[in-house]
Structures are given as C-alpha cells and as structure tokens.
Scaffold this active site. Structure first.
Site, short mmCIF file in Angstrom:
data_model
loop_
_atom_site.label_atom_id
_atom_site.label_comp_id
_atom_site.label_asym_id
_atom_site.label_seq_id
_atom_site.Cartn_x
_atom_site.Cartn_y
_atom_site.Cartn_z
N ASN A 10 114.54 64.51 54.46
CA ASN A 10 113.80 63.96 55.59
C ASN A 10 113.57 65.05 56.63
O ASN A 10 113.99 66.20 56.45
CB ASN A 10 114.58 62.81 56.23
CG ASN A 10 114.54 61.53 55.41
OD1 ASN A 10 113.54 61.23 54.78
ND2 ASN A 10 115.63 60.79 55.43
N HIS A 52 108.99 55.09 51.81
CA HIS A 52 108.16 56.30 51.70
C HIS A 52 106.83 56.01 51.01
O HIS A 52 106.31 56.83 50.25
CB HIS A 52 108.91 57.41 50.96
CG HIS A 52 110.17 57.84 51.63
ND1 HIS A 52 110.19 58.78 52.65
CD2 HIS A 52 111.47 57.47 51.45
CE1 HIS A 52 111.43 58.95 53.06
NE2 HIS A 52 112.23 58.16 52.35
#
Length: 485
Positions: free
Chosen positions: A126, A53
């Site tokens: 997510n 990320h």
C-alpha cells in the site's frame, strides 16, 4: 489491406448487422449461432471485480539495482549492481467499486511484480507502511465496514467507527488515513510500502527480516478534502489519466527502492513485535538502505487484459525471499491467490501479464478452466512440455531444485488463539500525531470529525478515549471539532 471479419473460430462473417429471422418481421432463429455467440460473449465481458482494490491503474517498467544484496539474499534480481529487471506495477484504491473516484480518502494499493529469472516476485503493498489490523481473521469483518450497508446500500460511518472503536490496533493507520496524506494527489506523487515483514536468506543460510519502501522521486503531493471533492466531480479518473499521460509523454515516474534489514536474532529481543503490521520499525534502529530505482516507462496496450486481469499475490515468492510470522501476511498468502483463482480461473497465471516473463514454468498442474491459454513468452501452455503429469517419475519430468531451499525457521510456543490486545496500540499513533504541525493536526481533527460525527455518541466516546491514550491533545482536538459540527 483490410482484414476479414471472422467469428471466434476464424470463420468469415457475411453479415454482422442483421440477425437471422423467419421473414423480415418474424422471430429470430435459434440456429443463428453468430447472434448467440455475440450475445453470450457480451454477457461475459466482465469478470467479477476485486472485493478490494477494484479500481486500479497499471504500467510496466524496470527495476535497476544499484546496491548488491548478495550478503543478505540469493534472490536473482538483488544480485549485481546495474542488474535490470522488468516490472509491472498496479495502483488502486481499496474500498470503492471499479467505477469509484480516484480522489477518495482511502489507502492506495501499490503492488509491484518483478519478472525475475527465477520466477515472479510480487510485493503487494500500500501507500502506507502499516495497516488497520494485525490478524487476517478480522479482515473480512473490517472490509464489510468499509463497503455498503446491506440494508441501505450506502456507506456506513456508524459501522466503520464502531469496528474501529473496538479494535484500537487500527489507531495508527487511522491517524495516517485521516492525515493530510490520506488523499494522494496522483499515483506518481506518493510512496509505496511492502508494509509486511518479509525474510531474506543468503548463500550461507543466514536469514534476515526485511521491509520494502518505495520513495517517490516526484515528491509527495496530496489533496485537501475540498480539492478532492471538486476533482471527483470534474474527473473521477484523474489519477488514471495522469499516470497514462505522463508515461505517454515520456515523463517516466520513478521511485527510490529502499529496504530496512533486521538480523534474524534481533527479532526476539526487539522492544516491539517486528511482525506486527500495525507498527513501523523506527528508522533510528533500522535505517533505510537505498538499493535501486523503479521506473515506469510503458503503458499497457489493453487495460482489461493487462490491468484488470493482473493477478498479483504475496505468495509469489522466489528463492531468497520468503514470508515471516506476520499474521496478516500469513493469511494473505492464501487469500490473494485464492481470490484470483475464483475471479479469473484456475490457470490465471497463463495470461501474459501473469506468466513469468523471464523464466519458463515447469510443473505438474494440469487441466482446469483456461488450460492451454499458453504463455506467449515461452511458446507453450504453462507446465511441462512432456506428457508426464506426476512426480516423482522416471520419465525425465521437471526435477526438484534443493539448492534453493529456504533455511529452517525456528518456531516455539503452544498452538493456541493468542490474545493480541496486549500489544501497545497507542505509542506510534501518538508519535505520528506529535510529528504534525498545528495546521496538519487541525486538518486531522476536522477530517475525523466529518465521519465520526455521523456515528452514535457512545462510539464517539470510545474513540475519544483511544485518541486520549495516544495523546491528550489528539482527543481534545477531535472533541472540539465534533462540537463545532
């Protein structure tokens, strides 16, 4: 009036353009502390990027509750219709470096922080309701297959498909990732999910299992492989640009916040493991309940301070919201906060974006890197204002709050390393495949073949067998696409 230029210690600077030297053509002087300070700070202007990320965007906003959940939880931000809570949301891609393109085929991080009156509650999820794995012990190995090959320093399709061929639990998430939803058009045009199973408990001490869903009110929009390839070349930061511009223009993106709730007793008799991150709870069994609206309406003033140093972690839980026996979640409860301590420093929660905005921190942790930064919302460094740094004590230090204790959770079974391959890894992947129309299925076949075709024949055969277990037509379509390459 122009403010005076100073060094970090506040001392005024006479000349910021010329180093101190021994004569006009001579060497520089070690005593030029101003030069040393500038160069030393410049060398440290980047903190280690996130292992996953790394490329992200963020914004602030509000969560407005439109359905009271006091029957299920004592959590402050879920009490009282109309209650508003400040939020911060960080979007991201998972596998790429901090300079990678926004239009990669990759899951998108969707990490929400609620600044509640009882502390920060983070849902670090997510844009997919599932994940590739159900046990955190596999996570480092999986991420290694998504990163660059240590010899070639290039992405490695062989490693990726080799790992997936040996872990059929990934098939459901693979099918989502390779589908037409694998490349969201923007961060505004995708859903978010807590993905994990969490727990809620109410004032009676009753526990419920919960999944969080954030449904975009902008509508779902995705990119084809061809569209994504063009955008990556034209504007690799297109999703960041879109999010920032929409908020600046007053076009505030919104998501409908929904939950699925399962009574604690149901988990024992439900036909799937409700704590398996590779599975979804069918909506026919546990329907979505809309509980509120999340709106983003304020951009950060400084990207590095407020987005790059944002340190969200699923271990940031508050009274009324807890964990579950989800093995991936259990691993992440440690891993995320530990990553932030390594990446930013032991006192990362003293930074403005990370400190509790609506509740003052009082604890017995002391010292460490960055100690004394101070949370601007409370006018002091994190921790107790007193000199007491131990508990229990008789010095009026912060006191325990037993009234917010989580009810006991029954556990059973011998401690062991249990083989989880007994789970059905194919049914839900097959169900998802059969929901797609012919055009969507063909796009799935072509996308899979584009990278699976780079793997060795033995791995291709293993994957075809996994696809066959999900649906015979699934395997046949991928096989045909591979043969056309």
């Amino acid at each position: 009036m122009t403010e005076r230029l100073t060094a970090q210690n506040g001392a005024p600077i006479a000349d910021d353009q010329n180093s101190l030297s021994a004569g006009a053509r001579g060497g520089l002087m070690l005593q030029d502390w101003q030069l040393i300070e500038k160069l030393a700070h410049f060398n440290r202007e980047r903190i280690p990027e996130r292992v996953v990320h790394a490329k992200g965007s963020g914004a602030y906003g509000t969560f407005t509750l439109n359905k009271d959940l006091s029957d299920y939880t004592i959590a402050d931000h879920f009490q009282g219709v109309g209650k508003q809570t400040e939020v911060f949301l960080r979007f991201s891609t998972v596998g790429g470096e901090s300079g990678s393109a926004d239009a990669e085929r990759d899951p998108r991080g969707f990490a929400v922080r609620f600044y509640t009156a009882n502390g920060n509650h983070d849902i670090v999820g997510n844009n997919t309701p599932t994940f590739f794995l159900r046990d955190g012990i596999k996570f480092p190995d999986f991420i290694h297959t998504q990163k660059r090959n240590p010899k070639t320093n290039m992405k490695d399709a062989q490693a990726m498909w080799d790992f997936w061929s040996l872990n059929p639990e990934a098939l459901h998430q693979i099918t989502i990732l390779m589908s037409d939803r694998g490349i969201p058009a923007t961060y505004r045009h995708m859903n978010g999910y807590g993905s994990h199973t969490f727990s809620l408990w109410n004032a009676k001490g009753e526990r419920f299992w919960v999944k969080f869903h954030f449904k975009t009110k902008q509508g779902i929009k995705n990119l084809s492989n061809e569209q994504a390839d063009k955008i990556k070349g034209i504007d690799p930061d297109h999703a960041q640009r879109d999010l920032f511009a929409s908020i600046e223009d007053g076009d505030f993106p919104q998501w409908a916040v929904n939950v699925q709730i399962m009574p604690e007793a149901d988990a024992e008799r439900y036909h799937i493991n409700p704590f398996d991150l590779t599975k979804v709870w069918p909506h026919k069994d546990y329907p979505l309940i809309e509980i509120g609206t999340l709106e983003l309406n304020r951009n950060p003033e400084n990207y590095f301070n407020e987005v790059e140093q944002a340190a969200l972690a699923p271990s940031n839980l508050v009274p009324g919201v807890g964990a579950s026996p989800d093995k991936m979640l259990q691993a992440r409860l440690f891993a995320y906060a530990d990553a932030q301590r390594y990446r930013i420093g032991a006192n990362y929660n003293q930074l403005p974006v990370n400190c509790p905005h609506a509740s003052k921190p009082n604890h017995y942790q002391r010292a460490g890197a960055m100690a004394g930064v101070g949370c601007p919302f409370h006018g002091s460094a994190a921790g107790s204002d007193s000199s007491v740094n131990y508990g229990p004590n008789t010095q009026q230090g912060p006191a325990q709050q037993p009234q917010v204790a989580e009810p006991p959770m029954d556990l059973a079974g011998a401690m062991d390393r249990y083989d989880k391959t007994v789970e059905d890894d194919y049914a839900q992947a097959g169900d998802l495949f059969r929901l797609m129309n012919g055009e969507q299925q063909q796009a799935l076949f072509d996308t899979i073949a584009s990278t699976l075709g780079q793997a060795s024949m033995d791995i291709q055969e293993k994957m075809l067998e996994h696809f066959r277990q999900a649906d015979v037509a699934y395997a046949a379509g991928v096989k045909a696409a591979l043969e056309q390459r």
